[in-house]
Write an enzyme that holds these catalytic residues in place. Structure first.
Site, mmCIF file in Angstrom:
data_model
loop_
_atom_site.group_PDB
_atom_site.id
_atom_site.type_symbol
_atom_site.label_atom_id
_atom_site.label_comp_id
_atom_site.label_asym_id
_atom_site.label_seq_id
_atom_site.Cartn_x
_atom_site.Cartn_y
_atom_site.Cartn_z
ATOM 1 N N LYS A 86 0.793 -1.237 0.000
ATOM 2 C CA LYS A 86 0.000 0.000 0.000
ATOM 3 C C LYS A 86 0.831 1.297 0.000
ATOM 4 O O LYS A 86 0.393 2.303 -0.536
ATOM 5 C CB LYS A 86 -0.926 0.024 1.215
ATOM 6 C CG LYS A 86 -2.142 -0.863 1.092
ATOM 7 C CD LYS A 86 -2.984 -0.738 2.353
ATOM 8 C CE LYS A 86 -4.357 -1.317 2.144
ATOM 9 N NZ LYS A 86 -5.260 -0.983 3.254
ATOM 10 N N LEU B 187 -13.523 -2.543 13.370
ATOM 11 C CA LEU B 187 -13.232 -2.598 11.928
ATOM 12 C C LEU B 187 -13.038 -4.037 11.470
ATOM 13 O O LEU B 187 -13.100 -4.327 10.278
ATOM 14 C CB LEU B 187 -12.005 -1.742 11.591
ATOM 15 C CG LEU B 187 -12.125 -0.259 11.964
ATOM 16 C CD1 LEU B 187 -10.969 0.539 11.388
ATOM 17 C CD2 LEU B 187 -13.436 0.336 11.486
ATOM 18 N N ALA C 282 -2.651 1.258 15.481
ATOM 19 C CA ALA C 282 -1.915 2.287 14.746
ATOM 20 C C ALA C 282 -1.415 1.737 13.418
ATOM 21 O O ALA C 282 -0.368 2.142 12.912
ATOM 22 C CB ALA C 282 -0.750 2.794 15.596
ATOM 23 N N ASP D 9 -10.470 3.646 1.810
ATOM 24 C CA ASP D 9 -10.733 3.241 3.205
ATOM 25 C C ASP D 9 -11.299 4.406 4.016
ATOM 26 O O ASP D 9 -12.155 4.207 4.873
ATOM 27 C CB ASP D 9 -9.430 2.758 3.878
ATOM 28 C CG ASP D 9 -9.074 1.333 3.459
ATOM 29 O OD1 ASP D 9 -9.971 0.592 3.022
ATOM 30 O OD2 ASP D 9 -7.886 0.968 3.573
HETATM 31 P P1 NAP Z 1 -1.971 -3.692 10.503
HETATM 32 O O1 NAP Z 1 -1.529 -2.527 9.720
HETATM 33 O O2 NAP Z 1 -1.179 -4.951 10.497
HETATM 34 O O3 NAP Z 1 -2.139 -3.212 12.041
HETATM 35 C C1 NAP Z 1 -2.493 -4.130 13.056
HETATM 36 C C2 NAP Z 1 -2.771 -3.371 14.360
HETATM 37 O O4 NAP Z 1 -3.226 -4.327 15.334
HETATM 38 C C3 NAP Z 1 -1.535 -2.713 14.956
HETATM 39 O O5 NAP Z 1 -1.911 -1.522 15.600
HETATM 40 C C4 NAP Z 1 -1.063 -3.765 15.970
HETATM 41 O O6 NAP Z 1 -0.352 -3.228 17.057
HETATM 42 C C5 NAP Z 1 -2.393 -4.233 16.500
HETATM 43 N N1 NAP Z 1 -2.303 -5.557 17.141
HETATM 44 C C6 NAP Z 1 -2.055 -6.752 16.521
HETATM 45 N N2 NAP Z 1 -2.038 -7.734 17.441
HETATM 46 C C7 NAP Z 1 -2.275 -7.165 18.647
HETATM 47 C C8 NAP Z 1 -2.378 -7.668 19.970
HETATM 48 N N3 NAP Z 1 -2.247 -8.972 20.231
HETATM 49 N N4 NAP Z 1 -2.631 -6.796 20.963
HETATM 50 C C9 NAP Z 1 -2.781 -5.467 20.711
HETATM 51 N N5 NAP Z 1 -2.686 -4.919 19.471
HETATM 52 C C10 NAP Z 1 -2.436 -5.763 18.459
HETATM 53 O O7 NAP Z 1 -3.456 -4.140 10.094
HETATM 54 P P2 NAP Z 1 -4.615 -3.217 9.494
HETATM 55 O O8 NAP Z 1 -4.556 -3.244 8.022
HETATM 56 O O9 NAP Z 1 -4.586 -1.910 10.201
HETATM 57 O O10 NAP Z 1 -5.904 -4.073 9.924
HETATM 58 C C11 NAP Z 1 -6.356 -4.132 11.266
HETATM 59 C C12 NAP Z 1 -7.731 -4.824 11.290
HETATM 60 O O11 NAP Z 1 -8.680 -4.015 10.595
HETATM 61 C C13 NAP Z 1 -7.735 -6.192 10.599
HETATM 62 O O12 NAP Z 1 -8.547 -7.078 11.341
HETATM 63 C C14 NAP Z 1 -8.379 -5.907 9.248
HETATM 64 O O13 NAP Z 1 -9.082 -7.026 8.739
HETATM 65 C C15 NAP Z 1 -9.345 -4.791 9.625
HETATM 66 N N6 NAP Z 1 -9.680 -3.928 8.477
HETATM 67 C C16 NAP Z 1 -10.983 -3.781 8.161
HETATM 68 C C17 NAP Z 1 -11.355 -2.982 7.097
HETATM 69 C C18 NAP Z 1 -12.804 -2.839 6.768
HETATM 70 O O14 NAP Z 1 -13.110 -2.434 5.637
HETATM 71 N N7 NAP Z 1 -13.712 -3.138 7.684
HETATM 72 C C19 NAP Z 1 -10.372 -2.296 6.354
HETATM 73 C C20 NAP Z 1 -9.035 -2.449 6.708
HETATM 74 C C21 NAP Z 1 -8.699 -3.285 7.771
HETATM 75 P P3 NAP Z 1 1.255 -3.052 16.988
HETATM 76 O O15 NAP Z 1 1.497 -1.806 16.152
HETATM 77 O O16 NAP Z 1 1.637 -2.869 18.409
HETATM 78 O O17 NAP Z 1 1.815 -4.282 16.358
#
Ligand code: NAP
Length: 287
Positions: free
Chosen positions: A73, A228, A134, A109
């Site tokens: 991305k 989300l 984040a 998004d």
């Molecule tokens: P990402 O960039 O990999 O970020 C993951 C986030 O989750 C980071 O802030 C990470 O914290 C945190 N995290 C992971 N494991 C954790 C734990 N055990 N305890 C506390 N924090 C934890 O992923 P993303 O793209 O932002 O996606 C995040 C979620 O949103 C996913 O489930 C995805 O499917 C969903 N999403 C939904 C949509 C929608 O259209 N509804 C769109 C995009 C994403 P750290 O920084 O500390 O590692």
């Protein structure tokens, strides 16, 4: 698929690594069939070192556009002819349009997130909101909340350096009502907020599906709670909030709107969003 693929079929796709979990092929191929459009949407697993080849290959083959997901991305931005404003502010592109020989990057998004909050009935203007996480989803939610007029956005993330990076990046773009909250002050921040958003992966099918990113004890009746994560539709975070009298918003709404906005960028056609929601609600438990 009812649509016959032939020599005139338009190609759309998604590039990511991994990409097998993506619901986008399901959403878009369902829409192409529903609207009887001669398009096909395919998923391409593209390793980071092959990103340039993949972008050149897709454009050389005449693809009309494609979605971009983790880990491409950010990197893809340097390969495009133009990047629209929201994508520039977030620093990530999730949709690419190939038109008149130009490759243009968008981020749907933010608009998808905003639509999901607006249609829930929550009025963000003047409110304090807390975002958990984040990563990419959190970045989109934060900009969306600022655009919807939030007074203050608190960010709580396990890795506080990542939170600070977001704050520094947005400050450089003139946005300064975002605050980093240490995890030990989660209780206080949540209680002072009218809307809490889970933008972490906690609760997602295949990754801690039985956990909530914060203690449900912080929820109080009347609060708005949004996840989300869209699979499952009702995460532990949401079910616990519902039990305590909160209003809940699941991740399906954002998923549908961001997909619908990408679809519109490629086809110039407004898709039937409610029909996509119904389709996913019926099918999501089987994925
Ligand atoms: P990402 O960039 O990999 O970020 C993951 C986030 O989750 C980071 O802030 C990470 O914290 C945190 N995290 C992971 N494991 C954790 C734990 N055990 N305890 C506390 N924090 C934890 O992923 P993303 O793209 O932002 O996606 C995040 C979620 O949103 C996913 O489930 C995805 O499917 C969903 N999403 C939904 C949509 C929608 O259209 N509804 C769109 C995009 C994403 P750290 O920084 O500390 O590692």
């Amino acid at each position: 698929m009812k649509n016959k693929i032939n020599a005139k079929t338009n190609l759309i796709g998604i590039i990511g690594n991994p990409v097998g979990h993506s619901l986008s092929p399901l959403i878009h191929n369902h829409l192409f069939e529903l609207l009887n459009l001669n398009y096909v949407y395919l998923a391409f697993d593209v390793k980071p070192e092959l990103l340039i080849d993949a972008v050149h290959g897709l454009t050389a083959l005449g693809a009309k556009g494609f979605n971009v997901t983790v880990p491409h991305k950010e990197k893809i931005m340097g390969l495009l002819d133009h990047v629209e404003k929201n994508a520039q502010i977030i620093g990530a592109v999730n949709t690419v349009l190939v038109e008149n020989g130009r490759i243009i990057g968008y981020n749907t998004d933010v608009a998808g997130f905003k639509k999901s909050i607006e249609e829930s009935g929550f009025c963000t203007a003047g409110e304090v909101v807390t975002v958990l996480g984040a990563g990419g989803a959190a970045r989109a939610a934060i900009i969306g909340l600022i655009e919807l007029g939030a007074r203050e956005v608190n960010i709580i993330n396990r890795n506080e350096k990542r939170t600070q990076d977001i704050i520094d990046f947005y400050r450089a773009n003139g946005i300064d009502n975002i605050k980093s909250i240490p995890t030990m002050h989660t209780d206080e921040a949540v209680r002072q907020s009218r809307l809490i958003i889970n933008a972490t992966s906690v609760g997602m099918k295949g990754y801690l599906p039985n956990e909530s990113p914060i203690s449900p004890e912080y929820f109080t009746a009347g609060m708005w709670v949004c996840d989300l994560v869209y699979n499952p539709l009702e995460t532990v975070f949401l079910s616990e909030a519902k039990k305590r009298g909160c209003n809940i918003i699941n991740g399906l709404h954002m998923l549908v709107h961001q997909g619908a906005d990408s679809f519109k960028i490629w086809t110039k056609i407004e898709p039937p969003r409610e029909k996509v929601k119904e389709f996913l609600q019926k099918n999501i438990s089987y994925m």
